[in-house]
Motif scaffolding. Sequence first.
Motif, PDB file in Angstrom:
ATOM      1  N   UNK A   1     -20.491 -68.480 128.956  1.00 42.15           N
ATOM      2  CA  UNK A   1     -20.349 -69.093 127.632  1.00 42.15           C
ATOM      3  C   UNK A   1     -18.915 -69.526 127.357  1.00 42.15           C
ATOM      4  N   UNK A   2     -17.975 -69.011 128.122  1.00 47.69           N
ATOM      5  CA  UNK A   2     -16.565 -69.385 127.967  1.00 47.69           C
ATOM      6  C   UNK A   2     -16.182 -70.281 129.133  1.00 47.69           C
ATOM      7  N   UNK A   3     -15.914 -71.523 128.855  1.00 48.10           N
ATOM      8  CA  UNK A   3     -15.564 -72.484 129.901  1.00 48.10           C
ATOM      9  C   UNK A   3     -14.623 -73.503 129.283  1.00 48.10           C
ATOM     10  N   UNK A   4     -13.546 -73.778 129.967  1.00 48.75           N
ATOM     11  CA  UNK A   4     -12.597 -74.793 129.521  1.00 48.75           C
ATOM     12  C   UNK A   4     -12.657 -75.935 130.532  1.00 48.75           C
TER      13      UNK A   4
ATOM     14  N   UNK B   1     -20.133 -76.338 142.670  1.00 46.17           N
ATOM     15  CA  UNK B   1     -21.289 -76.537 141.789  1.00 46.17           C
ATOM     16  C   UNK B   1     -21.120 -75.760 140.491  1.00 46.17           C
ATOM     17  N   UNK B   2     -20.711 -74.516 140.579  1.00 42.35           N
ATOM     18  CA  UNK B   2     -20.521 -73.709 139.370  1.00 42.35           C
ATOM     19  C   UNK B   2     -19.422 -74.298 138.488  1.00 42.35           C
TER      20      UNK B   2
ATOM     21  N   UNK C   1     -20.572 -74.726 130.869  1.00 45.01           N
ATOM     22  CA  UNK C   1     -21.239 -73.538 130.310  1.00 45.01           C
ATOM     23  C   UNK C   1     -22.671 -73.545 130.841  1.00 45.01           C
ATOM     24  N   UNK C   2     -23.073 -72.415 131.441  1.00 43.62           N
ATOM     25  CA  UNK C   2     -24.403 -72.407 132.043  1.00 43.62           C
ATOM     26  C   UNK C   2     -25.019 -71.019 132.022  1.00 43.62           C
ATOM     27  N   UNK C   3     -26.342 -71.001 132.234  1.00 41.80           N
ATOM     28  CA  UNK C   3     -27.124 -69.766 132.241  1.00 41.80           C
ATOM     29  C   UNK C   3     -28.028 -69.790 133.465  1.00 41.80           C
TER      30      UNK C   3
ATOM     31  N   UNK D   1     -27.489 -76.008 132.774  1.00 44.06           N
ATOM     32  CA  UNK D   1     -26.064 -76.324 132.828  1.00 44.06           C
ATOM     33  C   UNK D   1     -25.657 -77.429 131.855  1.00 44.06           C
ATOM     34  N   UNK D   2     -24.344 -77.544 131.658  1.00 45.09           N
ATOM     35  CA  UNK D   2     -23.682 -78.509 130.764  1.00 45.09           C
ATOM     36  C   UNK D   2     -23.929 -78.191 129.293  1.00 45.09           C
TER      37      UNK D   2
END
Length: 191
Positions: free
Chosen positions: A60-63, A88-89, A94-96, A114-115
Amino acid sequence: TLGPLGLPSDCPLPLGQPGLMPNSDRSYRGGVHQGIDFVCLESGHIARTPLAGRVLLAVSQYVDPSEADRNAILDEAQKLGRTPLYVLQFLFGRFVVLDHGLVDGVGHVVTIYAHLESVDPAVTPGTMMSAGATIGLIGNSGTETAAAGGTRPQSIHLHWELHIDDIPFPEGLNTAATAVVVGALFAQSTS
């Protein structure tokens, strides 16, 4: 059996758009597309799981990186001639990841969302999610547009992957066959 499934988004299933489907070319990173891109064109759409499952990973935390940093990583992948998992990651934003367990007659099923603009606060590792549960808001994190600080509506999409026994579904098919198999998975006609 696995299908038919409900769609993971209310944004359209792109059966007639091969570039948004699995197995389409991604030579800019030395690979192929492993998911389905449900393009929303606007914010406010929700990603939902079509299958019950347990959350394995929730980022959930992505810059978003700078455009130059993103391009440098993609150039490295292209030189390798393949897209490593860490790339890929990095591109997922932000992904689940959900583990749906063993499905009779199918195998071990995992899905990736994703995205995302945001991950629902209830989506944490180990949490059981029912079919239809909210994963998060669809956005464009991890995309070229986000890295450039842009607002291109086409970048707002859910990248959704299905893996069976660690193999992306449906791996290796041509454009027409991919559309038929994906259409059948969601009980949608390809004509």
